[in-house]
Design a protein around this motif. Sequence first.
Motif, PDB file in Angstrom:
ATOM      1  N   ILE B  99      15.294 -15.750  33.702  1.00  0.00           N
ATOM      2  CA  ILE B  99      14.032 -16.449  33.960  1.00  0.00           C
ATOM      3  C   ILE B  99      13.541 -17.149  32.695  1.00  0.00           C
ATOM      4  O   ILE B  99      13.032 -18.259  32.759  1.00  0.00           O
ATOM      5  CB  ILE B  99      12.997 -15.454  34.538  1.00  0.00           C
ATOM      6  CG1 ILE B  99      13.279 -15.292  36.033  1.00  0.00           C
ATOM      7  CG2 ILE B  99      11.583 -15.922  34.317  1.00  0.00           C
ATOM      8  CD1 ILE B  99      12.404 -14.316  36.734  1.00  0.00           C
ATOM      9  N   ASP B 100      13.740 -16.501  31.557  1.00  0.00           N
ATOM     10  CA  ASP B 100      13.378 -17.138  30.280  1.00  0.00           C
ATOM     11  C   ASP B 100      14.173 -18.422  30.091  1.00  0.00           C
ATOM     12  O   ASP B 100      13.635 -19.436  29.672  1.00  0.00           O
ATOM     13  CB  ASP B 100      13.654 -16.197  29.108  1.00  0.00           C
ATOM     14  CG  ASP B 100      12.522 -15.203  28.910  1.00  0.00           C
ATOM     15  OD1 ASP B 100      11.499 -15.359  29.585  1.00  0.00           O
ATOM     16  OD2 ASP B 100      12.678 -14.285  28.091  1.00  0.00           O
ATOM     17  N   LEU B 102      15.533 -20.250  32.439  1.00  0.00           N
ATOM     18  CA  LEU B 102      15.105 -21.239  33.434  1.00  0.00           C
ATOM     19  C   LEU B 102      13.784 -21.885  33.022  1.00  0.00           C
ATOM     20  O   LEU B 102      13.564 -23.074  33.252  1.00  0.00           O
ATOM     21  CB  LEU B 102      14.962 -20.550  34.795  1.00  0.00           C
ATOM     22  CG  LEU B 102      14.973 -21.427  36.027  1.00  0.00           C
ATOM     23  CD1 LEU B 102      16.266 -22.215  36.088  1.00  0.00           C
ATOM     24  CD2 LEU B 102      14.831 -20.596  37.284  1.00  0.00           C
ATOM     25  N   ALA B 103      12.924 -21.068  32.403  1.00  0.00           N
ATOM     26  CA  ALA B 103      11.622 -21.585  31.985  1.00  0.00           C
ATOM     27  C   ALA B 103      11.742 -22.630  30.878  1.00  0.00           C
ATOM     28  O   ALA B 103      10.777 -23.310  30.552  1.00  0.00           O
ATOM     29  CB  ALA B 103      10.730 -20.446  31.542  1.00  0.00           C
ATOM     30  N   GLU B 104      12.971 -22.758  30.317  1.00  0.00           N
ATOM     31  CA  GLU B 104      13.164 -23.817  29.308  1.00  0.00           C
ATOM     32  C   GLU B 104      12.964 -25.188  29.936  1.00  0.00           C
ATOM     33  O   GLU B 104      12.582 -26.139  29.276  1.00  0.00           O
ATOM     34  CB  GLU B 104      14.588 -23.742  28.739  1.00  0.00           C
ATOM     35  CG  GLU B 104      14.739 -22.719  27.652  1.00  0.00           C
ATOM     36  CD  GLU B 104      16.169 -22.676  27.147  1.00  0.00           C
ATOM     37  OE1 GLU B 104      16.882 -23.679  27.271  1.00  0.00           O
ATOM     38  OE2 GLU B 104      16.559 -21.622  26.635  1.00  0.00           O
ATOM     39  N   CYS B 105      13.263 -25.289  31.265  1.00  0.00           N
ATOM     40  CA  CYS B 105      13.131 -26.581  31.949  1.00  0.00           C
ATOM     41  C   CYS B 105      11.658 -26.951  32.095  1.00  0.00           C
ATOM     42  O   CYS B 105      11.255 -28.058  31.787  1.00  0.00           O
ATOM     43  CB  CYS B 105      13.781 -26.542  33.326  1.00  0.00           C
ATOM     44  SG  CYS B 105      15.520 -26.181  33.257  1.00  0.00           S
ATOM     45  N   ILE B 106      10.871 -26.008  32.629  1.00  0.00           N
ATOM     46  CA  ILE B 106       9.425 -26.249  32.761  1.00  0.00           C
ATOM     47  C   ILE B 106       8.728 -25.005  32.220  1.00  0.00           C
ATOM     48  O   ILE B 106       8.586 -24.001  32.923  1.00  0.00           O
ATOM     49  CB  ILE B 106       8.995 -26.451  34.233  1.00  0.00           C
ATOM     50  CG1 ILE B 106       9.951 -27.389  34.974  1.00  0.00           C
ATOM     51  CG2 ILE B 106       7.571 -26.976  34.307  1.00  0.00           C
ATOM     52  CD1 ILE B 106       9.660 -27.472  36.452  1.00  0.00           C
ATOM     53  N   PRO B 107       8.319 -25.014  30.962  1.00  0.00           N
ATOM     54  CA  PRO B 107       7.749 -23.796  30.385  1.00  0.00           C
ATOM     55  C   PRO B 107       6.394 -23.422  30.982  1.00  0.00           C
ATOM     56  O   PRO B 107       6.024 -22.272  30.999  1.00  0.00           O
ATOM     57  CB  PRO B 107       7.634 -24.117  28.908  1.00  0.00           C
ATOM     58  CG  PRO B 107       7.673 -25.593  28.815  1.00  0.00           C
ATOM     59  CD  PRO B 107       8.412 -26.099  30.009  1.00  0.00           C
ATOM     60  N   ASP B 108       5.664 -24.415  31.464  1.00  0.00           N
ATOM     61  CA  ASP B 108       4.297 -24.174  31.855  1.00  0.00           C
ATOM     62  C   ASP B 108       4.034 -24.869  33.189  1.00  0.00           C
ATOM     63  O   ASP B 108       4.370 -26.035  33.355  1.00  0.00           O
ATOM     64  CB  ASP B 108       3.370 -24.766  30.772  1.00  0.00           C
ATOM     65  CG  ASP B 108       1.952 -24.305  30.968  1.00  0.00           C
ATOM     66  OD1 ASP B 108       1.644 -23.855  32.080  1.00  0.00           O
ATOM     67  OD2 ASP B 108       1.166 -24.410  30.015  1.00  0.00           O
ATOM     68  N   GLU B 109       3.437 -24.131  34.133  1.00  0.00           N
ATOM     69  CA  GLU B 109       3.172 -24.731  35.446  1.00  0.00           C
ATOM     70  C   GLU B 109       2.206 -25.905  35.355  1.00  0.00           C
ATOM     71  O   GLU B 109       2.179 -26.767  36.220  1.00  0.00           O
ATOM     72  CB  GLU B 109       2.611 -23.682  36.395  1.00  0.00           C
ATOM     73  CG  GLU B 109       3.716 -22.830  36.997  1.00  0.00           C
ATOM     74  CD  GLU B 109       3.213 -21.760  37.929  1.00  0.00           C
ATOM     75  OE1 GLU B 109       2.130 -21.950  38.503  1.00  0.00           O
ATOM     76  OE2 GLU B 109       3.904 -20.746  38.070  1.00  0.00           O
ATOM     77  N   LEU B 112       3.661 -29.355  35.537  1.00  0.00           N
ATOM     78  CA  LEU B 112       4.139 -29.872  36.820  1.00  0.00           C
ATOM     79  C   LEU B 112       3.117 -30.859  37.375  1.00  0.00           C
ATOM     80  O   LEU B 112       1.926 -30.766  37.076  1.00  0.00           O
ATOM     81  CB  LEU B 112       4.304 -28.734  37.819  1.00  0.00           C
ATOM     82  CG  LEU B 112       5.511 -27.825  37.636  1.00  0.00           C
ATOM     83  CD1 LEU B 112       5.388 -26.632  38.547  1.00  0.00           C
ATOM     84  CD2 LEU B 112       6.778 -28.576  37.953  1.00  0.00           C
ATOM     85  N   LEU B 116       1.796 -30.249  43.420  1.00  0.00           N
ATOM     86  CA  LEU B 116       3.220 -30.303  43.788  1.00  0.00           C
ATOM     87  C   LEU B 116       3.549 -29.113  44.678  1.00  0.00           C
ATOM     88  O   LEU B 116       3.302 -27.978  44.319  1.00  0.00           O
ATOM     89  CB  LEU B 116       4.103 -30.270  42.541  1.00  0.00           C
ATOM     90  CG  LEU B 116       5.590 -30.313  42.829  1.00  0.00           C
ATOM     91  CD1 LEU B 116       6.031 -31.743  43.087  1.00  0.00           C
ATOM     92  CD2 LEU B 116       6.377 -29.736  41.682  1.00  0.00           C
ATOM     93  N   LYS B 117       4.080 -29.427  45.861  1.00  0.00           N
ATOM     94  CA  LYS B 117       4.433 -28.362  46.809  1.00  0.00           C
ATOM     95  C   LYS B 117       5.739 -27.700  46.381  1.00  0.00           C
ATOM     96  O   LYS B 117       6.652 -28.365  45.892  1.00  0.00           O
ATOM     97  CB  LYS B 117       4.601 -28.975  48.195  1.00  0.00           C
ATOM     98  CG  LYS B 117       3.314 -28.999  48.988  1.00  0.00           C
ATOM     99  CD  LYS B 117       3.154 -27.674  49.700  1.00  0.00           C
ATOM    100  CE  LYS B 117       1.951 -27.657  50.606  1.00  0.00           C
ATOM    101  NZ  LYS B 117       1.811 -26.364  51.282  1.00  0.00           N
ATOM    102  N   GLN B 118       5.772 -26.397  46.620  1.00  0.00           N
ATOM    103  CA  GLN B 118       6.976 -25.620  46.299  1.00  0.00           C
ATOM    104  C   GLN B 118       8.215 -26.242  46.956  1.00  0.00           C
ATOM    105  O   GLN B 118       9.271 -26.349  46.338  1.00  0.00           O
ATOM    106  CB  GLN B 118       6.758 -24.216  46.871  1.00  0.00           C
ATOM    107  CG  GLN B 118       7.677 -23.181  46.319  1.00  0.00           C
ATOM    108  CD  GLN B 118       7.167 -22.666  44.995  1.00  0.00           C
ATOM    109  OE1 GLN B 118       5.994 -22.388  44.865  1.00  0.00           O
ATOM    110  NE2 GLN B 118       8.024 -22.578  44.031  1.00  0.00           N
ATOM    111  N   LEU B 121       9.546 -29.292  45.153  1.00  0.00           N
ATOM    112  CA  LEU B 121      10.248 -28.911  43.918  1.00  0.00           C
ATOM    113  C   LEU B 121      11.639 -28.391  44.260  1.00  0.00           C
ATOM    114  O   LEU B 121      12.643 -28.768  43.638  1.00  0.00           O
ATOM    115  CB  LEU B 121       9.427 -27.858  43.165  1.00  0.00           C
ATOM    116  CG  LEU B 121      10.007 -27.342  41.851  1.00  0.00           C
ATOM    117  CD1 LEU B 121      10.203 -28.473  40.860  1.00  0.00           C
ATOM    118  CD2 LEU B 121       9.092 -26.285  41.234  1.00  0.00           C
TER     119      LEU B 121
END
Lengths: 340, 186
Positions: B99-100, B102-109, B112, B116-118, B121
């Motif tokens: 998860i860490d 993956l969070a490199e792509c979008i660190p903070d919601e 976004l 933006l609907k789930q 995405l």
Amino acid sequence: MKENKKLTDAVGMIADEYIEEAHAKKKFRFNFSWGLVGKVLTGVFAILLIINIFPIFFRSYGKSDSTSHMNYAAESYDGGSNGYYPSASYATESSESVIYDEEAKVNDNKVDIKTNKKLILTSHMTLETQDMNTLLDSLLQKVSKYGGYIQSSTMSTSSSPNRSYDASIRIPAENYSAFLEELKGEGNTTYYSEETKDITDSYTDIQARLTSLKAQEAKVLEFYDRAESLEDLMSVEERLSEIRYEIEYYETQLKNYDLLVSYSTLNLNVRETVTYTPVNRSFFERLWHSFTDGWNDFISGIEDLIIEIVYNIWGIILFVAIGFGIYFIYKKIRNRKKTK
Amino acid sequence: MEDSKIIELYLKRDESAIGETRNKYDNYCFAIARNILNNQQDCEETLSDTYLAAWNAIPPHHPLNLATFIGKICRRLSLNRWRHLSAEKRGGGTVTVSIDELAECIPDERSLRKNLKQELLAETIDQFLSELKTEERKVFVCRYWYFDSIEDISRRFLFSQSKTKMMLKRTRDRLKDYLIKEGVLE
């Protein structure tokens, strides 16, 4: 810990086929021991590597149209699929005919499958031109003639004749074939592929959800009329707003899908070149071409090397001067020591 | 038993559907839960919840593919439990690292696009995955959907661990660029 819950959950919602694909791989076990076969393969690989690395030196100074690229282009143009998607809903040029054959067969049975299918068409095309400016003018005219638009474009800034232009072009689906035919006549097509994504299932799924939500809305409205207490009214209103929000969301999604289906996308790559890459050549033609291209790349590499040297001439002069200075000082010191 | 027959049992509200699902998919679901929770008891509880959730979901749902349907429920429930346990400073497993990454792509919601609907995405990620090479896609899904460890993935695909790490790193970078290009990230 820096979890992005939205992203993690979105990955959890990706298409079943990918999960299945990876899951299928889990069952697969393959143990390979490096014996004689491995050594032979390593030897062949090393030879191939040497053959491929040697021309890179010259190519790096030369033009970007290398021989290997030409072979690749010709191979792709012969109808070779990229091989990424053997089973999914992607269709290359060769499989396109299968789709239309199936449609024709269904049409014979008086079922018009074409109107029911929701297909998103995306193509990739590489075009060579000897005159980039004329081609771009003509491209813009054609895009506006067929009612399309350019979604994004990039033009390389290197000097003519090595410029390249990349664009993502959206064209109404009904005009797409005509647009493509005209565009192909504008230059030398070295690569073309088509991908068709069938979204019929998700489209009908959303339509069904919408119908069910609208039925729910009607029922909730009935309750709304019959609600007696304020508490009932509040809870019914809350549910109603939830349903309406969902209806709006699905309607937007349907509109997005309609837009994707009604406009086809062409990812175009245009390269400016002096001589066109010939396609469908015999072995000896390819051999001769490799030889002449190799020579041209070599000459071009030497030219670029000279230009590089001239470009760095001041640095080179400075280093040579410093080198000479050190040499003379060293020589003087040595002579003095000798005379002593 | 075939999936279609198990689904029929669910639709008929026959409780043997749960037993049949358990017989067929217990190992599969356990592997998913174990990668996330890394604890026998938590896994077993999650598996029970998974079968109950499937029982409640079919009908109205009519899954086309039971394996991925059950897998998705199991993954979601395991992640929920893992989030709950993480809040209590328990649990762990491969999921934390994955998860860490993956969070490199979008660190903070907050980065976004607003509202933006789930689903949108997910659809964008879907589209991105369809453009990847089969091998890259499988490795990505194994790591971020199944939360498999790097060692497991390397063994399965006969890659070195550094190659697997590098492949994942490149895919993540490309995903980030793709999300920016598609306007998902603001």
